[in-house]
Design a protein around this motif. Structure first.
Motif, PDB file in Angstrom:
ATOM      1  N   LYS A   1       0.819  -1.215   0.000  1.00 26.75           N
ATOM      2  CA  LYS A   1       0.000   0.000   0.000  1.00 26.75           C
ATOM      3  C   LYS A   1       0.854   1.267   0.000  1.00 26.75           C
ATOM      4  O   LYS A   1       0.341   2.374  -0.194  1.00 26.75           O
ATOM      5  N   TYR A   2       2.167   1.112   0.212  1.00 22.85           N
ATOM      6  CA  TYR A   2       3.075   2.255   0.153  1.00 22.85           C
ATOM      7  C   TYR A   2       3.819   2.296  -1.178  1.00 22.85           C
ATOM      8  O   TYR A   2       4.888   2.877  -1.269  1.00 22.85           O
ATOM      9  N   LYS A   3       3.267   1.679  -2.205  1.00 23.68           N
ATOM     10  CA  LYS A   3       3.997   1.557  -3.465  1.00 23.68           C
ATOM     11  C   LYS A   3       4.238   2.926  -4.112  1.00 23.68           C
ATOM     12  O   LYS A   3       5.169   3.070  -4.899  1.00 23.68           O
ATOM     13  N   HIS A   4       3.404   3.924  -3.787  1.00 26.29           N
ATOM     14  CA  HIS A   4       3.603   5.250  -4.365  1.00 26.29           C
ATOM     15  C   HIS A   4       4.906   5.893  -3.883  1.00 26.29           C
ATOM     16  O   HIS A   4       5.382   6.869  -4.483  1.00 26.29           O
ATOM     17  N   LEU A   5       5.486   5.349  -2.797  1.00 30.49           N
ATOM     18  CA  LEU A   5       6.749   5.868  -2.281  1.00 30.49           C
ATOM     19  C   LEU A   5       7.960   5.076  -2.808  1.00 30.49           C
ATOM     20  O   LEU A   5       9.102   5.434  -2.504  1.00 30.49           O
ATOM     21  N   MET A   6       7.698   4.028  -3.569  1.00 30.01           N
ATOM     22  CA  MET A   6       8.766   3.123  -3.990  1.00 30.01           C
ATOM     23  C   MET A   6       9.091   3.299  -5.465  1.00 30.01           C
ATOM     24  O   MET A   6       8.266   3.774  -6.259  1.00 30.01           O
ATOM     25  N   HIS A   7      10.296   2.886  -5.822  1.00 36.53           N
ATOM     26  CA  HIS A   7      10.707   2.851  -7.222  1.00 36.53           C
ATOM     27  C   HIS A   7       9.907   1.769  -7.943  1.00 36.53           C
ATOM     28  O   HIS A   7       9.502   0.764  -7.351  1.00 36.53           O
ATOM     29  N   SER A   8       9.662   1.959  -9.230  1.00 36.83           N
ATOM     30  CA  SER A   8       8.851   1.005  -9.994  1.00 36.83           C
ATOM     31  C   SER A   8       9.446  -0.397  -9.967  1.00 36.83           C
ATOM     32  O   SER A   8       8.712  -1.394  -9.979  1.00 36.83           O
ATOM     33  N   TYR A   9      10.774  -0.504  -9.939  1.00 42.91           N
ATOM     34  CA  TYR A   9      11.407  -1.821  -9.884  1.00 42.91           C
ATOM     35  C   TYR A   9      11.121  -2.528  -8.558  1.00 42.91           C
ATOM     36  O   TYR A   9      10.942  -3.754  -8.517  1.00 42.91           O
TER      37      TYR A   9
END
Length: 339
Positions: A140-148
């Protein structure tokens, strides 16, 4: 969600009725074309049943179990081959073997003792469930992560979800009928070659279904024409092509958008690479072997990179990753609510 659950139950009631017909009526018809013709209406029903479902999980499960595995098993059954032949002694055995991705343990199995193997698999299953829970929470925190990083999480989640689901299917078969079952995954992250990954470690049930329905007939057909080596390579390519097309159908049923053929290209690419690998092994034999410390990470990296390039884009473009995560969390909330 209640309406979806009702449609799911109705679909499986219809599927069980169809399998009762196969057991009591079609099985009495002599093997061959006549039995095949008697099974074709069931094959058609299994093709259309998943179209009534909209949940990513329920639709994917039903499509995989009925449209793919059950239909392929019935096609083999028409000619007295496959896991349904000889005819199981009881109806429930027939339904279980036809509709679930399970394989009975053979007598000549050389695996470790069942108790040790089952205990080890149980521990690994618990660890994988915990890992899946951690990934679900962090996703759910993927918006803070790099796409890879997001892809790595989804890549891992997909593997864990598929393996855990397959393990769960075997529980009723063990508990109700006392079946001794072979595991359907054999730690695919330990693969040292593509052949090792696809033939011995990843989703072994699919391999066991595709070999008698695609690989062996194709090899037998081409062997008198181009010889054993050429027929083997063509059979490998045909098997991966059929797997790609079946995954394309599976994706269409879940996503409901026109195919982009990326998934088929993924399997064709792996088929070509696997065929080259088999040919090189036959020429080199034991004279040259890549060290495991090199071959293992290279194999997993190749699967991951090609998945990022061809297998997952259609899923990610259509937001199925978020839909899967939401459905999993809804299941968790439902379980919590019942306690």
């Amino acid at each position: 969600m209640e309406g979806e659950a009702e449609r799911f139950i109705k679909a499986w009631i219809i599927a069980i009725i169809c399998l009762c017909y196969c057991y009591y009526a079609a099985a009495k018809i002599p093997k061959g074309i006549l039995r095949l013709l008697s099974l074709l209406p069931v094959v058609y029903i299994f093709i259309i049943l998943p179209l009534n479902l909209t949940s990513a999980h329920l639709c994917c499960i039903t499509t995989y179990l009925l449209l793919w595995l059950a239909n392929f098993k019935l096609l083999l059954f028409a000619f007295d081959h496959g896991p349904l032949s000889p005819l199981p002694p009881k109806l429930f055995h027939f339904i279980t073997l036809a509709s679930l991705p399970i394989k009975l343990k053979t007598k000549n199995n050389s695996n470790p003792s069942p108790q040790t193997s089952l205990f080890t698999r149980s521990i690994l299953l618990v660890v994988k469930i915990l890992l899946m829970a951690i990934i679900l929470h962090s996703y759910k925190y993927k918006h803070l992560m790099h796409s890879y990083v997001v892809f790595a999480l989804y890549f891992s989640l997909t593997y864990l979800l598929v393996e855990i689901s397959q393990a769960m299917y075997s529980i009723p078969a063990r508990a109700l009928f006392g079946f001794e079952l072979d595991p359907q995954f054999n730690e695919p992250y330990l693969s040292t070659t593509l052949q090792d990954f696809w033939s011995r470690r990843w989703n072994i049930m699919v391999r066991n279904i595709l070999h008698p329905t695609v690989y062996f007939p194709t090899r037998c057909f081409f062997m008198p024409i181009i010889g054993s080596s050429g027929a083997t390579l063509i059979a490998i390519m045909a098997t991966f092509l059929v797997s790609g097309l079946m995954h394309e159908i599976l994706f269409y049923y879940v996503i409901r958008v026109n195919p982009t053929w990326e998934v088929t290209c993924f399997f064709i690419l792996h088929g070509v690479c696997s065929a080259i690998e088999v040919a090189v092994k036959k020429v080199a034999k034991d004279r040259w072997r890549v060290p495991v410390v090199v071959s293992r990470p290279f194999t997993i990296a190749f699967v991951a990179v090609t998945s990022y390039w061809l297998f997952f884009p259609q899923i990610l473009r259509n937001g199925i990753d978020d839909k899967v995560r939401r459905e999993l969390l809804n299941i968790v909330d439902f379980v919590k609510g019942t306690n």
